[in-house]
Design a protein around this motif. Structure first.
Motif, PDB file in Angstrom:
ATOM      1  N   TRP A 128       0.799  -1.219   0.000  1.00 44.44           N
ATOM      2  CA  TRP A 128       0.000   0.000   0.000  1.00 44.44           C
ATOM      3  C   TRP A 128       0.833   1.272   0.000  1.00 44.44           C
ATOM      4  CZ3 TRP A 128      -3.919  -1.882  -2.005  1.00 44.44           C
ATOM      5  CH2 TRP A 128      -4.333  -3.166  -1.677  1.00 44.44           C
ATOM      6  N   ASN A 157       1.977   4.667  -0.360  1.00 43.74           N
ATOM      7  CA  ASN A 157       1.289   5.879  -0.822  1.00 43.74           C
ATOM      8  C   ASN A 157       0.333   5.610  -1.978  1.00 43.74           C
ATOM      9  OD1 ASN A 157       2.661   7.588   0.986  1.00 43.74           O
ATOM     10  ND2 ASN A 157       4.442   7.579  -0.363  1.00 43.74           N
ATOM     11  N   GLN A 180      -2.942   7.622  -2.040  1.00 40.56           N
ATOM     12  CA  GLN A 180      -2.678   9.045  -2.266  1.00 40.56           C
ATOM     13  C   GLN A 180      -2.299   9.277  -3.725  1.00 40.56           C
ATOM     14  OE1 GLN A 180       0.153   9.086   0.809  1.00 40.56           O
ATOM     15  NE2 GLN A 180      -1.220   9.997   2.317  1.00 40.56           N
ATOM     16  N   THR A 224      -5.387   9.271  -5.892  1.00 36.99           N
ATOM     17  CA  THR A 224      -6.423  10.265  -5.594  1.00 36.99           C
ATOM     18  C   THR A 224      -6.990  10.920  -6.850  1.00 36.99           C
ATOM     19  OG1 THR A 224      -5.578  10.664  -3.378  1.00 36.99           O
ATOM     20  CG2 THR A 224      -6.924  12.400  -4.340  1.00 36.99           C
ATOM     21  N   GLY A 236      -3.127   4.213   9.263  1.00 34.65           N
ATOM     22  CA  GLY A 236      -2.986   5.411   8.440  1.00 34.65           C
ATOM     23  C   GLY A 236      -3.383   5.169   6.994  1.00 34.65           C
ATOM     24  N   GLU A 237      -3.017   4.016   6.449  1.00 38.08           N
ATOM     25  CA  GLU A 237      -3.380   3.684   5.067  1.00 38.08           C
ATOM     26  C   GLU A 237      -4.888   3.496   4.937  1.00 38.08           C
ATOM     27  OE1 GLU A 237       0.821   1.476   3.948  1.00 38.08           O
ATOM     28  OE2 GLU A 237      -0.831   0.301   4.753  1.00 38.08           O
ATOM     29  N   ARG A 296      -7.163   4.958   6.868  1.00 37.46           N
ATOM     30  CA  ARG A 296      -7.745   6.306   6.963  1.00 37.46           C
ATOM     31  C   ARG A 296      -7.575   7.070   5.652  1.00 37.46           C
ATOM     32  NH1 ARG A 296      -5.731   5.928  12.123  1.00 37.46           N
ATOM     33  NH2 ARG A 296      -3.798   7.019  11.595  1.00 37.46           N
ATOM     34  N   SER A 297      -6.417   6.927   5.010  1.00 42.24           N
ATOM     35  CA  SER A 297      -6.161   7.584   3.731  1.00 42.24           C
ATOM     36  C   SER A 297      -7.158   7.114   2.672  1.00 42.24           C
ATOM     37  CB  SER A 297      -4.728   7.312   3.276  1.00 42.24           C
ATOM     38  OG  SER A 297      -4.497   7.844   2.009  1.00 42.24           O
ATOM     39  N   LEU A 298      -7.333   5.820   2.557  1.00 47.94           N
ATOM     40  CA  LEU A 298      -8.290   5.267   1.592  1.00 47.94           C
ATOM     41  C   LEU A 298      -9.697   5.736   1.905  1.00 47.94           C
ATOM     42  CD1 LEU A 298      -9.205   3.442  -0.712  1.00 47.94           C
ATOM     43  CD2 LEU A 298      -9.134   1.515   0.891  1.00 47.94           C
ATOM     44  N   SER A 299     -10.088   5.683   3.167  1.00 49.79           N
ATOM     45  CA  SER A 299     -11.425   6.112   3.562  1.00 49.79           C
ATOM     46  C   SER A 299     -11.675   7.572   3.218  1.00 49.79           C
ATOM     47  CB  SER A 299     -11.608   5.869   5.059  1.00 49.79           C
ATOM     48  OG  SER A 299     -12.869   6.326   5.476  1.00 49.79           O
ATOM     49  N   SER A 300     -10.697   8.415   3.484  1.00 46.29           N
ATOM     50  CA  SER A 300     -10.820   9.847   3.197  1.00 46.29           C
ATOM     51  C   SER A 300     -10.994  10.103   1.700  1.00 46.29           C
ATOM     52  CB  SER A 300      -9.595  10.580   3.736  1.00 46.29           C
ATOM     53  OG  SER A 300      -9.618  11.922   3.344  1.00 46.29           O
ATOM     54  N   ILE A 301     -10.182   9.417   0.909  1.00 42.90           N
ATOM     55  CA  ILE A 301     -10.263   9.601  -0.546  1.00 42.90           C
ATOM     56  C   ILE A 301     -11.623   9.138  -1.068  1.00 42.90           C
ATOM     57  CG2 ILE A 301      -9.316   8.801  -2.746  1.00 42.90           C
ATOM     58  CD1 ILE A 301      -6.581   8.645  -1.180  1.00 42.90           C
TER      59      ILE A 301
END
Length: 138
Positions: A92, A94, A97, A100, A124-125, A127-132
């Motif tokens: 995973w 980045n 990101q 995106t 963190g990964e 959360r990053s996926l969820s945010s995107i």
């Protein structure tokens, strides 16, 4: 749909690494064995206008730098409807990101499937996926 397995490489007359420009789906796609091949494959997928489905399965042998180089090209694609990561554990970094722009700007994207073991992504990964994903896509 015109499906191609990763073994169905398309070779141009000049011998460069190319993806079949007529393929509408790449199943269990493996981008290459070197940073150059991964980068070229990503750039070609990024420019592709007919590809509808891209599926990866068990590609955890690709070095992270090569995988990220590949995904930087994929992030420019706007034709893919279905993107699948199946058991791509430990890759995973980045990736989400990098993807995106693909997720936010590809109006055709209908399915993003991520299947993995429960411990293959850090908090963190995730959360990053969820945010995107919350921000959108088509």
């Amino acid at each position: 749909m015109d499906y191609h397995d990763s073994d169905d490489e398309y070779d141009s007359e000049d011998g460069n690494y190319f993806i079949d420009p007529n393929a509408t789906a790449l199943q269990e796609f493996y981008p290459g064995d070197s940073n150059y091949e991964c980068t070229q494959a990503g750039l070609e997928i990024g420019r592709d206008i007919v590809l509808k489905k891209l599926n990866f399965c068990d590609v955890d042998t690709i070095p992270r730098a090569d995988w990220e180089a590949f995904m930087r090209g994929v992030a420019n694609n706007r034709s893919i409807h279905n993107l699948e990561f199946i058991w791509c554990n430990g890759l995973w970094g980045n990736i989400f990101q990098i993807l995106t722009p693909f997720i936010e700007q590809n109006t055709f994207l209908t399915t993003l499937q991520v299947s993995m073991s429960s411990d293959s992504m850090t908090d963190g990964e995730i959360r990053s996926l969820s945010s995107i994903l919350q921000r959108g896509g088509g």
